[in-house]
Motif scaffolding. Sequence first.
Motif, mmCIF file in Angstrom:
data_model
loop_
_atom_site.group_PDB
_atom_site.id
_atom_site.type_symbol
_atom_site.label_atom_id
_atom_site.label_comp_id
_atom_site.label_asym_id
_atom_site.label_seq_id
_atom_site.Cartn_x
_atom_site.Cartn_y
_atom_site.Cartn_z
ATOM 1 N N HIS A 222 39.808 106.403 106.278
ATOM 2 C CA HIS A 222 39.636 107.530 107.193
ATOM 3 C C HIS A 222 38.600 108.504 106.641
ATOM 4 O O HIS A 222 38.661 108.877 105.466
ATOM 5 C CB HIS A 222 40.965 108.272 107.367
ATOM 6 N N ILE A 229 37.010 106.190 111.336
ATOM 7 C CA ILE A 229 37.508 105.259 110.333
ATOM 8 C C ILE A 229 36.451 104.190 110.074
ATOM 9 O O ILE A 229 35.655 103.847 110.949
ATOM 10 C CB ILE A 229 38.847 104.606 110.732
ATOM 11 N N GLN A 273 39.685 104.960 117.244
ATOM 12 C CA GLN A 273 40.451 104.664 116.037
ATOM 13 C C GLN A 273 41.802 104.023 116.369
ATOM 14 O O GLN A 273 42.330 103.226 115.586
ATOM 15 C CB GLN A 273 40.692 105.953 115.235
#
Length: 626
Positions: A222, A229, A273
Amino acid sequence: MSTNNKGGHPPPPRPSFRGDNSGNKQIVYTLFASAAAGIATWYYSFIHTPTSFTVLPASYALCADAGKIYTADPSNPTVDCIIVDKQTILTTGTLPQVQTWWDDYQNDLVNKWYGGEPSAKKPLPVINVRPHSIVVPGLADAHAHILQYGFKMQLPLDKARSLSQLLDTLEDYVHRHPSGSNTWIEAMGWDHTRWSDTTGAFPTAADIASRPALATLPIVLHRVDGHAIWISPRALELTKAHLGASFPETVPGGEILRDSSGEPTGIFLDAAQSLVPVPKWSSHQMREYAELAIKDALAVGLTSVHDAMTSVAELELFNQLESENKLPIRVYAMADTDRLTSADVKELEIYDRGPTARVRMRSVKVFTDGALGSWGAALLSPYSDKPEARGIMRYSEEELSTIVRGWWEKGWGVSIHAIGDRANKAVLDTFESIGKGLRDAEEVANRRPRIEHAQIMRVEDLERAGTLGVITSVQPTHATSDMNYAETRLGPERIKGAYAYQTLLKSSRHGILPLGSDFPVESINPLYGFYAAVSRLDREGNSPHGKGGWYPAERLTRAQALKGMTLDAAYAAFAEDVLGSLSAGKRADYVILDRDIMDETQPVGEILKAQVKATIVDGKVVYGGV
């Protein structure tokens, strides 16, 4: 009777409560006054170590050097002493003033309950903090992420100053924690803008695969801001299988970065993400992360944290910790709308047992855009250093208005993440539209609507936020973390409305500017934010504009910064009547620091040397010792 130091008369001298030459001993004088019985003095000495005096009397006066208790109460900003009774501050003033007050108070109690019997009076222990130390209200972080901090600290990546160094860190972790090709490895903290061995472009899955020890493992990293990410080739394989053997071309509110052939590079932005099937944290992991964050928060003087992205499971965990007497801080939770199911949206109710409760949830958190560091902040015109990009709006302006109105009509407070000028304008347009349906803007202000970050705004919107009564909740360390690239990204005109903390404070309808850190994006230590707010310098004392600070006109004074992380943060959480300042009738949440960070004559660098000697919540020591 008056309990402050006003009127032009200097406070009478007090005994100097100093230890012996070694500094290891300290005398605590216990004094009590009685109009009927005269004055008696009791002396009590003890060895003073950081954990020596961890149980305080039920009632006591706490005193510092003259005027070195900084109350954050604008009507009475400094005092010598406060009286604490159980969890409440009874009064403040000089030592003679609080002793006289206590004597009158005891007389009233004895006459009412004990038939005037003088022996029923209780003495007033007087505890003097070490010389040169100061007392401030319990510090609050108005925007942070408790479990995410605990998670990040398992494998922090923010120390890496090059791609190579980061990969070294990962390899070392893998060697110490061997796993198979289906065991996910997850970490947080990378920041490609700080790497010395790259061009500043996003990294790729191939970069991870360049290290043989990492090539076959599913790795999810992250970015430091939580808005991107970076995943490994193996993680890409598992994600593709999870999605049904193909990646979507577009993702509403997010983006999958692709190479020249159209294949994903390994970077997923914002809403994209959620496509990556990372296993959810177990209940054991969640508790471990929370307990680590709470422990570290107390050590840096935090007594309240506004958790700005709380899931239903996290709220249940906080309540469980409180029921076990393992939650010594106050958590003001904002429900994370991104993680609410449709059933949650229907069933979620405001959870608030009062402003002094250890766990409260009366606001929701809505996201509008991404972050500046990942070119995700939504801008009205293209990025100066990336003309093809304008950032990511998670929702259209119309969708945002519908979402906010839905929560508003249910009675919730609404806190909205907004970084870019387009996002901030959309949020203000929404609140302005809501205000037109009410009698006046004050009704909107009373609901404490918040913009979280308020980072890049049109100059006219800086003032509009204040006019509308919208609270701008800011994080001063974001300015000093971003200042080396922010103007390149935004250009010389747009930067004028960015990180404009003094302007936001002066424009605020009620003079409110709550300060936070956004930890784990930044350090959990609130004194770093205090330093950034008053100096606009990095921790080495530098800025793009020199030693005077980056856009120094937007610096806060030390008094403004302290109020921002105490009373203003309490206001933003509907708790200003009982928290946020060392005032009579409020809870005894306070912090003892080993040096005077409020002294404007001292170099700002001294702030970074300050250490927390004790953290007290509800009159009880929860860290260190008095």
